[in-house]
Design a protein around this motif. Sequence first.
Motif, PDB file in Angstrom:
ATOM      1  N   TYR A  58       0.824  -1.204   0.000  1.00  0.00           N
ATOM      2  CA  TYR A  58       0.000   0.000   0.000  1.00  0.00           C
ATOM      3  C   TYR A  58       0.859   1.255   0.000  1.00  0.00           C
ATOM      4  CZ  TYR A  58      -4.103  -2.798   1.092  1.00  0.00           C
ATOM      5  OH  TYR A  58      -5.129  -3.705   1.044  1.00  0.00           O
ATOM      6  N   VAL A  87      -9.946   5.321  12.815  1.00  0.00           N
ATOM      7  CA  VAL A  87      -9.626   4.790  11.497  1.00  0.00           C
ATOM      8  C   VAL A  87      -8.124   4.615  11.413  1.00  0.00           C
ATOM      9  CG1 VAL A  87      -9.684   5.219   9.006  1.00  0.00           C
ATOM     10  CG2 VAL A  87     -11.609   5.952  10.437  1.00  0.00           C
ATOM     11  N   HIS A  89      -5.204   2.809   8.643  1.00  0.00           N
ATOM     12  CA  HIS A  89      -4.951   2.158   7.357  1.00  0.00           C
ATOM     13  C   HIS A  89      -3.459   1.886   7.225  1.00  0.00           C
ATOM     14  CE1 HIS A  89      -4.967   1.136   3.166  1.00  0.00           C
ATOM     15  NE2 HIS A  89      -6.277   1.356   3.073  1.00  0.00           N
ATOM     16  N   CYS A 100      -5.285  -4.732   7.193  1.00  0.00           N
ATOM     17  CA  CYS A 100      -4.779  -3.520   6.542  1.00  0.00           C
ATOM     18  C   CYS A 100      -5.676  -2.302   6.776  1.00  0.00           C
ATOM     19  CB  CYS A 100      -4.608  -3.752   5.047  1.00  0.00           C
ATOM     20  SG  CYS A 100      -6.114  -4.316   4.229  1.00  0.00           S
ATOM     21  N   LEU A 101      -6.906  -2.509   7.256  1.00  0.00           N
ATOM     22  CA  LEU A 101      -7.818  -1.404   7.529  1.00  0.00           C
ATOM     23  C   LEU A 101      -8.634  -1.742   8.768  1.00  0.00           C
ATOM     24  CD1 LEU A 101      -9.248   1.284   6.818  1.00  0.00           C
ATOM     25  CD2 LEU A 101     -10.752  -0.030   5.290  1.00  0.00           C
ATOM     26  N   VAL A 121     -16.107   3.225   5.535  1.00  0.00           N
ATOM     27  CA  VAL A 121     -15.353   2.273   4.709  1.00  0.00           C
ATOM     28  C   VAL A 121     -15.586   2.571   3.227  1.00  0.00           C
ATOM     29  CG1 VAL A 121     -15.102  -0.155   4.059  1.00  0.00           C
ATOM     30  CG2 VAL A 121     -15.297   0.476   6.480  1.00  0.00           C
ATOM     31  N   LYS A 125     -12.662   3.886   0.524  1.00  0.00           N
ATOM     32  CA  LYS A 125     -12.363   3.150  -0.706  1.00  0.00           C
ATOM     33  C   LYS A 125     -12.558   4.006  -1.954  1.00  0.00           C
ATOM     34  CE  LYS A 125     -11.786  -1.174  -0.253  1.00  0.00           C
ATOM     35  NZ  LYS A 125     -10.490  -1.788  -0.491  1.00  0.00           N
TER      36      LYS A 125
END
Length: 147
Positions: A58, A87, A89, A100-101, A121, A125
Motif C-alpha cells: 500500500y 480509522v 490504514h 490492513c484497515l 469504509v 475506498k
Amino acid sequence: MSDKKIKNIFVNGPIAPEFIAKSISNHSSKTGIGGHSIFMGQVRKDEIDGKTVSAIDYTAFEELALDKMQDIREAIFNKYPLSCMHVHHSLGTIYAGEICLFVFTSSKHRKPAIDACDEIVERIKSALPIWGKEIFADDTHRWKENQ
C-alpha cells in the motif's frame, strides 16, 4: 474545515491484533456507549489468472488522503450521533491474512455506529488516494482495483 488537528490514520505495516484488542478494551469505561461497529479489512490470498496473491503493498498521497479523511470524519460526525471514531490504514507490504484497515465507531445506540462504520469504509475506498499493488507468489505484481 475545522481547526481540529488532523489525525494520522496511517500505520506502517499490518494492524496488529493486540492494537485492535486494546482499542476495544479502552472503551469499556465509556458507559454512555451502547453500540460499537468494527470493520477490519484483511488481505486475501486470492487467485487471479492462475497466480496467488501473497501480499499487497500500500502507498498513498498521504497529505491529500489525511485532508480528505478529515473532511470525511467531520461529515460523519455531523451526520451520525457518534461517541467515537477510529480509522487506521496500513502502508507498506501487508501479507495475506494480515489486517490492513481498521474502522471502529461507537454511539449510544447500535444503528448509528453500524451505518457510520459502513459509510466510512465506502468513502475511504472511493475518495482517498491510497493504492495497493498486489504481489503474487511468483514475485510479479499488478495494481489492485478498489472494490
